[in-house]
Write a protein that holds these residues in place. Structure first.
Motif, PDB file in Angstrom:
ATOM      1  N   VAL A  43      11.566  -0.889  63.956  1.00 51.10           N
ATOM      2  CA  VAL A  43      10.155  -0.767  64.316  1.00 51.10           C
ATOM      3  C   VAL A  43       9.343  -0.266  63.115  1.00 51.10           C
ATOM      4  N   PHE A  45       5.195   0.284  61.854  1.00 53.07           N
ATOM      5  CA  PHE A  45       3.750   0.213  62.054  1.00 53.07           C
ATOM      6  C   PHE A  45       3.107   1.408  61.375  1.00 53.07           C
ATOM      7  N   ILE A  47      -0.412   3.999  61.718  1.00 48.17           N
ATOM      8  CA  ILE A  47      -1.597   4.395  62.484  1.00 48.17           C
ATOM      9  C   ILE A  47      -2.447   5.294  61.594  1.00 48.17           C
ATOM     10  N   VAL A  53      -5.206   4.023  68.836  1.00 47.73           N
ATOM     11  CA  VAL A  53      -4.207   2.981  69.039  1.00 47.73           C
ATOM     12  C   VAL A  53      -3.554   3.162  70.405  1.00 47.73           C
ATOM     13  N   ILE A  55      -0.474   2.105  72.848  1.00 49.21           N
ATOM     14  CA  ILE A  55       0.855   1.484  72.839  1.00 49.21           C
ATOM     15  C   ILE A  55       1.180   1.082  74.270  1.00 49.21           C
ATOM     16  N   LYS A  63       8.408   3.283  74.510  1.00 46.73           N
ATOM     17  CA  LYS A  63       7.130   3.926  74.166  1.00 46.73           C
ATOM     18  C   LYS A  63       7.257   5.455  74.048  1.00 46.73           C
ATOM     19  N   ARG A 226      -7.031  -0.617  68.494  1.00 46.57           N
ATOM     20  CA  ARG A 226      -5.897  -1.496  68.202  1.00 46.57           C
ATOM     21  C   ARG A 226      -4.828  -1.274  69.261  1.00 46.57           C
ATOM     22  N   ILE A 228      -0.634  -1.793  70.113  1.00 49.53           N
ATOM     23  CA  ILE A 228       0.727  -2.152  69.699  1.00 49.53           C
ATOM     24  C   ILE A 228       1.481  -2.482  70.980  1.00 49.53           C
ATOM     25  N   MET A 230       4.945  -3.228  72.764  1.00 52.51           N
ATOM     26  CA  MET A 230       6.392  -3.109  72.618  1.00 52.51           C
ATOM     27  C   MET A 230       7.087  -3.998  73.639  1.00 52.51           C
ATOM     28  N   VAL A 235       8.482  -4.190  68.134  1.00 55.67           N
ATOM     29  CA  VAL A 235       7.038  -4.425  68.159  1.00 55.67           C
ATOM     30  C   VAL A 235       6.841  -5.915  68.396  1.00 55.67           C
ATOM     31  N   GLN A 238       0.843  -6.687  67.330  1.00 57.02           N
ATOM     32  CA  GLN A 238      -0.188  -5.679  67.096  1.00 57.02           C
ATOM     33  C   GLN A 238      -1.503  -6.414  66.920  1.00 57.02           C
ATOM     34  N   ILE A 244      -4.972  -9.301  71.824  1.00 61.23           N
ATOM     35  CA  ILE A 244      -3.813  -9.089  72.707  1.00 61.23           C
ATOM     36  C   ILE A 244      -4.056  -9.730  74.075  1.00 61.23           C
TER      37      ILE A 244
END
Ligand SMILES: Nc1ncnc2c1ncn2[C@@H]1O[C@H](COP(=O)(O)OP(=O)(O)OP(=O)(O)O)[C@@H](O)[C@H]1O
Ligand SMILES: [Mg+2]
Length: 296
Positions: A43, A45, A47, A53, A55, A63, A226, A228, A230, A235, A238, A244
């Motif tokens: 994983v 990413f 932030i 953000v 998740i 998570k 944003r 993310i 899972m 991931v 994103q 999304i």
């Protein structure tokens, strides 16, 4: 109210570090035991400070594990995690935890004080603040979450939603650089959730603060900067909420729902109305409909 949250106060971290304010996961893999399956797989990413953000992911997608890795409650077997440029490891966790405030799903496990006031104070004592500042902060943060009337109350007498408000106040009082809310507003009613999120967002946008929310409340997710996503420890994607949620079919395939407004937009599409963009809230949907109406 909220004066200390805003801007330039002495709270902007003393001993300013020059590293970039961000949390970075670099190829992180994690499992709970040697012979257990991997919960997180490679994983990565980043932030940034100032970012909100969200998740999201199906139950068991990793998570909460991510949240616990962020402040050194767990350590990865592979890869690295950096908070403000500092690698998270057993030697750095105390410094890291000063920066990363976390509120979990179940507030019962988070109370240590005999009164609400003591409880909020406890977190601050660990951060070596003056008494004067502490008193001020306790009032301000309890006020921010609408719990000022309960200062002398015993925490175990509070309702689930009230406990969560106090847990959030305790984190706000320390004024961390990063706040992680892991289903932290789940026990509140929709109105209470909206109020608390508004408070937290005010704090977040006025300070150099990153907000990381883990939530099943998709309407809330549409407001994040944003998202993310899972899926099975990886991931999956994103992007902005609009990016999304325009992938509705794929989201459903990986066990996620879509926001109500997205569903409504789909129904309109089925009925032959083509919208120019994926609406994220009622306002945007209305704007789309007005545009269609006026171009007819
Ligand atoms: N303490 C633990 N020991 C062993 N396995 C665990 C532990 N905590 C979590 N797991 C497993 O790790 C996986 C990821 O769990 P995690 O709690 O991170 O998921 P999540 O995305 O937060 O799920 P939810 O949406 O239900 O909160 C799950 O398969 C879970 O069963
Ligand atoms: Mg979880």
């Amino acid at each position: 109210m909220l004066s200390y949250f805003l801007g330039n106060s002495e709270l902007s971290r003393g001993g300013t570090r020059m590293e970039k304010s961000q949390i970075e996961f670099r190829n992180v893999s994690f499992r709970y035991h040697d012979d257990a399956p991997w919960v997180l797989k490679n994983v990565s990413f980043t932030i940034d400070a100032d970012e909100w953000v969200a998740i999201i992911g199906h139950n068991g997608s990793g998570k909460s594990t991510i949240a616990k890795l962020m402040n050194g409650l767990l350590f990865p077997q592979e890869g690295e995690i950096y908070v403000s440029g500092q690698k998270v490891n057993p030697d750095t966790i105390w410094e890291i935890r000063e920066q990363v405030g976390m509120v979990f799903q179940n507030p019962d496990n988070q109370f240590v004080g005999t009164t609400v006031r003591d409880d909020v104070a406890f977190g601050m004592e660990n951060h070596g603040m003056s008494r004067e500042l502490m008193v001020e902060r306790i009032s301000e943060s309890l006020e921010a979450v609408g719990m000022e009337a309960y200062e002398r109350q015993e925490p175990h007498r509070l309702s689930g939603g009230q406990k969560q408000r106090v847990a959030i106040a305790s984190v706000l009082a320390v004024s961390p650089k990063y706040i992680i809310l892991d289903e932290a507003t789940a026990m509140l009613d929709p109105k209470g959730r909206k109020e608390i999120m508004q408070t937290i967002r005010d704090v977040q946008s006025k300070r150099n603060l990153a907000l990381i929310t883990i939530t099943h409340d998709l309407q809330e997710v549409t407001q994040a900067d944003r998202v993310i996503v899972m899926n099975q420890g990886k991931v999956w994607m994103q992007g902005s909420p609009r990016e999304i949620f325009s992938r509705k079919e794929q989201l459903i395939e990986i066990g996620l729902d879509t926001p109500f407004v997205s569903k409504l937009a789909d129904e309109l599409l089925n009925a032959g109305l083509s919208l120019s963009r994926e609406p994220l809230n009622h306002q945007e949907l209305l704007e789309e409909l007005w545009t269609l109406h006026s171009t007819k």
